[in-house]
Scaffold this active site. Structure first.
Site, mmCIF file in Angstrom:
data_model
loop_
_atom_site.group_PDB
_atom_site.id
_atom_site.type_symbol
_atom_site.label_atom_id
_atom_site.label_comp_id
_atom_site.label_asym_id
_atom_site.label_seq_id
_atom_site.Cartn_x
_atom_site.Cartn_y
_atom_site.Cartn_z
ATOM 1 N N VAL A 52 0.809 -1.221 0.000
ATOM 2 C CA VAL A 52 0.000 0.000 0.000
ATOM 3 C C VAL A 52 0.842 1.272 0.000
ATOM 4 O O VAL A 52 0.288 2.365 -0.129
ATOM 5 C CB VAL A 52 -0.960 0.035 1.207
ATOM 6 N N TYR A 53 2.151 1.174 0.146
ATOM 7 C CA TYR A 53 2.972 2.378 0.149
ATOM 8 C C TYR A 53 2.984 2.993 -1.250
ATOM 9 O O TYR A 53 3.418 2.374 -2.222
ATOM 10 C CB TYR A 53 4.408 2.063 0.570
ATOM 11 N N GLY A 54 2.464 4.228 -1.325
ATOM 12 C CA GLY A 54 2.355 4.876 -2.628
ATOM 13 C C GLY A 54 1.454 4.119 -3.573
ATOM 14 O O GLY A 54 1.642 4.182 -4.791
ATOM 15 N N GLY A 56 1.446 1.063 -4.191
ATOM 16 C CA GLY A 56 2.273 0.100 -4.925
ATOM 17 C C GLY A 56 3.500 0.709 -5.558
ATOM 18 O O GLY A 56 4.414 -0.015 -5.979
#
Length: 332
Positions: A52-54, A56
């Site tokens: 979920v960071y950015g 993907g």
């Protein structure tokens, strides 16, 4: 950089980890490349990310950098799955969602395996056994080497770790990634004693108290800081209160006496806490990362460590206090 085993597993990790939560969003690929080069040159090996960071993008940036900066087998990639953008179900630990997320992470990272795969949050809607069976399947398929959990309550973490060792062939829980710093010592009540008893290591996220322990907010909120950012301000605001200020002042005083930065003092303290395998560094710039990596050469004198323990001590009552066989190992 010193290497440590992750819990009682055979996986060795650098005792500082490079976090990538801002990669692909606040940190562009060129800046990310600079950070990775500095981290590798310092002897770092552990890269922490999540699907979920950015949305993907953080994993995609890592994948692009692995092509030309470092051989795949010289880094330890830790990623996570289980959080979703859906309001009706923000956590999804179902077998289908976890394994789909893993396949997507592998595509973005450009690799056929991750070293550590963690469930990003406890999902009460999915049977516990189903979530853990997905971890077993991922390991058995060769797509994952080791597994862990993140942001689970102590009883959930202990239940997972115990369940996974109850039957031969299950993948043991070797890591719990939790928030831990001088400003947030809640995991000392039960998570750290569980880690010692059950053999998993702790990866400490936000070891600088969401940036507050650097001292940057002592006289206001710099325009280029997280506290001035629209989407990060609520994340930081939690620690902009009187109790935190007194702890920050103690860190600043210690740093002045040692001739180092407050950031180095805060990181050295958390790095050497019992049960911690590695703090996760969340630098936005290469300069910030260089400052954080200087903590590798600092060991706090015992009297300073004790003073910081005292000023940041948390209240421990029943049943944790009465149930801890060696409370001073964790409660300062």
């Amino acid at each position: 950089m010193h290497q440590r085993p992750l819990g009682r597993s055979g996986l060795a990790v650098s005792r500082l980890a490079l976090g990538t939560m801002t990669w692909g969003r606040d940190t562009d690929p060129d800046d990310a490349a600079d950070q990775l080069k500095i981290f590798l040159e310092a002897g770092g090996t552990l890269l922490d990310t999540a699907d979920v960071y950015g949305d993907g993008d953080a994993e995609s940036v890592i994948g692009s950098l692995l092509d030309h900066l470092v051989p795949r087998d010289e880094v330890v990639i830790a990623t996570k799955a289980g959080l979703t953008p859906h309001r009706y179900r923000p956590r999804d630990g179902s077998r289908g969602n976890l394994l789909r997320s893993l396949d997507a992470s592998l595509r973005r990272l450009g690799t056929d395996y991750v070293d550590l795969w963690q469930v990003h949050g406890y999902d009460a809607q999915t049977p516990f056994e189903e979530t853990l069976a997905a971890l077993d399947h991922a390991v058995a398929s060769g797509r994952v080497r080791y597994v862990g959990v993140s942001n689970f309550a102590a009883w959930q973490t202990a239940r997972a770790a115990t369940w996974q060792t109850a039957h031969p062939g299950r993948a043991p829980i070797v890591a719990a990634q939790m928030e831990y710093s001088l400003l947030e010592r809640g995991i000392e009540r039960e998570i750290l004693p569980s880690a010692a008893a059950l053999g998993f290591g702790v990866l400490a996220w936000s070891p600088l108290g969401r940036g507050v322990l650097t001292g940057k907010y002592r006289n206001g909120r710099p325009l280029d800081s997280r506290a001035a950012s629209e989407h990060m301000a609520p994340f930081v605001r939690t620690y902009l209160e009187p109790r935190s200020s007194s702890i920050v002042e103690a860190v600043v005083t210690a740093a002045s006496g040692l001739g180092v930065s407050p950031l180095e003092v805060a990181l050295a303290w958390i790095r050497d806490r019992p049960g911690v395998a590695a703090p996760v560094l969340g630098a936005r710039t290469a300069g910030q990362l260089e400052g954080a990596l200087r903590s590798e050469h600092l060991t706090l004198p015992a009297e300073i460590a004790f003073a910081l323990d005292d000023v940041s001590a948390i209240e421990v009552g029943y049943p944790e206090r009465d149930g801890a066989s060696h409370p001073h190992s964790y409660y300062g």
